[in-house]
Structure formats: C-alpha cells, structure tokens
Design a protein around this motif. Structure first.
Motif, PDB file in Angstrom:
ATOM      1  N   ARG A 164       0.845  -1.196   0.000  1.00  0.00           N
ATOM      2  CA  ARG A 164       0.000   0.000   0.000  1.00  0.00           C
ATOM      3  C   ARG A 164       0.882   1.249   0.000  1.00  0.00           C
ATOM      4  O   ARG A 164       1.893   1.298   0.674  1.00  0.00           O
ATOM      5  N   GLY A 165       0.465   2.224  -0.765  1.00  0.00           N
ATOM      6  CA  GLY A 165       1.179   3.496  -0.823  1.00  0.00           C
ATOM      7  C   GLY A 165       0.208   4.644  -0.637  1.00  0.00           C
ATOM      8  O   GLY A 165      -1.004   4.447  -0.579  1.00  0.00           O
ATOM      9  N   SER A 166       0.720   5.817  -0.554  1.00  0.00           N
ATOM     10  CA  SER A 166      -0.130   7.009  -0.442  1.00  0.00           C
ATOM     11  C   SER A 166      -0.943   7.165  -1.720  1.00  0.00           C
ATOM     12  O   SER A 166      -0.429   6.924  -2.818  1.00  0.00           O
ATOM     13  N   PRO A 167      -2.192   7.570  -1.588  1.00  0.00           N
ATOM     14  CA  PRO A 167      -2.982   7.814  -2.797  1.00  0.00           C
ATOM     15  C   PRO A 167      -2.372   8.937  -3.620  1.00  0.00           C
ATOM     16  O   PRO A 167      -1.762   9.851  -3.071  1.00  0.00           O
ATOM     17  N   GLY A 168      -2.528   8.828  -4.911  1.00  0.00           N
ATOM     18  CA  GLY A 168      -2.033   9.876  -5.801  1.00  0.00           C
ATOM     19  C   GLY A 168      -2.944  11.093  -5.766  1.00  0.00           C
ATOM     20  O   GLY A 168      -4.069  11.035  -5.274  1.00  0.00           O
ATOM     21  N   PRO A 169      -2.478  12.208  -6.283  1.00  0.00           N
ATOM     22  CA  PRO A 169      -3.284  13.435  -6.296  1.00  0.00           C
ATOM     23  C   PRO A 169      -4.436  13.318  -7.286  1.00  0.00           C
ATOM     24  O   PRO A 169      -4.396  12.501  -8.207  1.00  0.00           O
ATOM     25  N   PRO A 170      -5.470  14.142  -7.099  1.00  0.00           N
ATOM     26  CA  PRO A 170      -6.547  14.146  -8.090  1.00  0.00           C
ATOM     27  C   PRO A 170      -6.000  14.576  -9.448  1.00  0.00           C
ATOM     28  O   PRO A 170      -5.004  15.290  -9.531  1.00  0.00           O
ATOM     29  N   GLU A 171      -6.664  14.135 -10.491  1.00  0.00           N
ATOM     30  CA  GLU A 171      -6.216  14.442 -11.848  1.00  0.00           C
ATOM     31  C   GLU A 171      -7.219  15.356 -12.545  1.00  0.00           C
ATOM     32  O   GLU A 171      -8.397  15.382 -12.191  1.00  0.00           O
TER      33      GLU A 171
ATOM     34  N   ASP B  33      -5.087   5.104  -6.673  1.00  0.00           N
ATOM     35  CA  ASP B  33      -5.289   4.876  -5.237  1.00  0.00           C
ATOM     36  C   ASP B  33      -4.134   4.127  -4.577  1.00  0.00           C
ATOM     37  O   ASP B  33      -3.992   4.141  -3.361  1.00  0.00           O
ATOM     38  N   ASN B  34      -3.279   3.468  -5.366  1.00  0.00           N
ATOM     39  CA  ASN B  34      -2.108   2.758  -4.833  1.00  0.00           C
ATOM     40  C   ASN B  34      -2.470   1.813  -3.676  1.00  0.00           C
ATOM     41  O   ASN B  34      -1.762   1.726  -2.685  1.00  0.00           O
TER      42      ASN B  34
END
Length: 90
Positions: A33-40, A61-62
């Motif tokens: 699990r990673g940090s969610p990516g920014p909105p696009e 969402d990673n």
C-alpha cells in the motif's frame, strides 16, 4: 525479506522447498500500500467572491483509496484566513 519495498513489488510470491525425496511449495499474495495519488484533471469551473466550483477525476489509489475526498465536482467556500488564486479577494 524485501528491502525498500515499492508498489511494483505487489504480487504472488511462491516459496519452493525441494529435497531428493519430495518438493513442496506455498504461495502468498502481497499487497503493498502506498499514499494515494493526487486528483487528476483539476479544473476551476466558476469563481465568485466567496466560492469556487471545481471538478476533478480521482488519481491512482495505490491500494489505499481515498475515502473522504468527494469524487465529483462541487462548490466549496473559501476559508476567511486562506488567501489563494481561487479567492484573491480574501
């Protein structure tokens, strides 16, 4: 042990033990699990003196989906103590 684990290390891992007599194996799925990516595709649709209409698409969402961020457009009031490009008059 996987050192410096990254999202790309997610997947199925198999451990195989082999002797002259027999061979056994066991498998496990690993989800990193990673940090969610920014909105696009963030777009400012409309700006008034006190609000800004925004729209965006969810980012990656990673394996850690964002649960509190709206997933569609909406109106958001500018905070009085925040001065930014969307609310320059504050």
């Amino acid at each position: 042990m996987i050192r410096n684990i990254q999202l790309k290390h997610s997947g199925k891992y198999v451990c195989v033990v082999q002797t002259a007599v027999e061979s056994v194996s066991s498998a496990a799925n690993l989800t990193v699990r990673g940090s969610p990516g920014p909105p696009e595709n963030v777009t400012v649709e409309e700006i008034t003196d006190t609000t800004a209409q925004l729209s965006w698409r969810e980012g990656a969402d990673n394996h850690s989906p964002v649960t509190w961020l709206p997933t569609s457009s909406g109106s958001y009031s500018c905070l009085p103590k925040v001065r930014n490009k969307l609310c320059p008059s504050l």
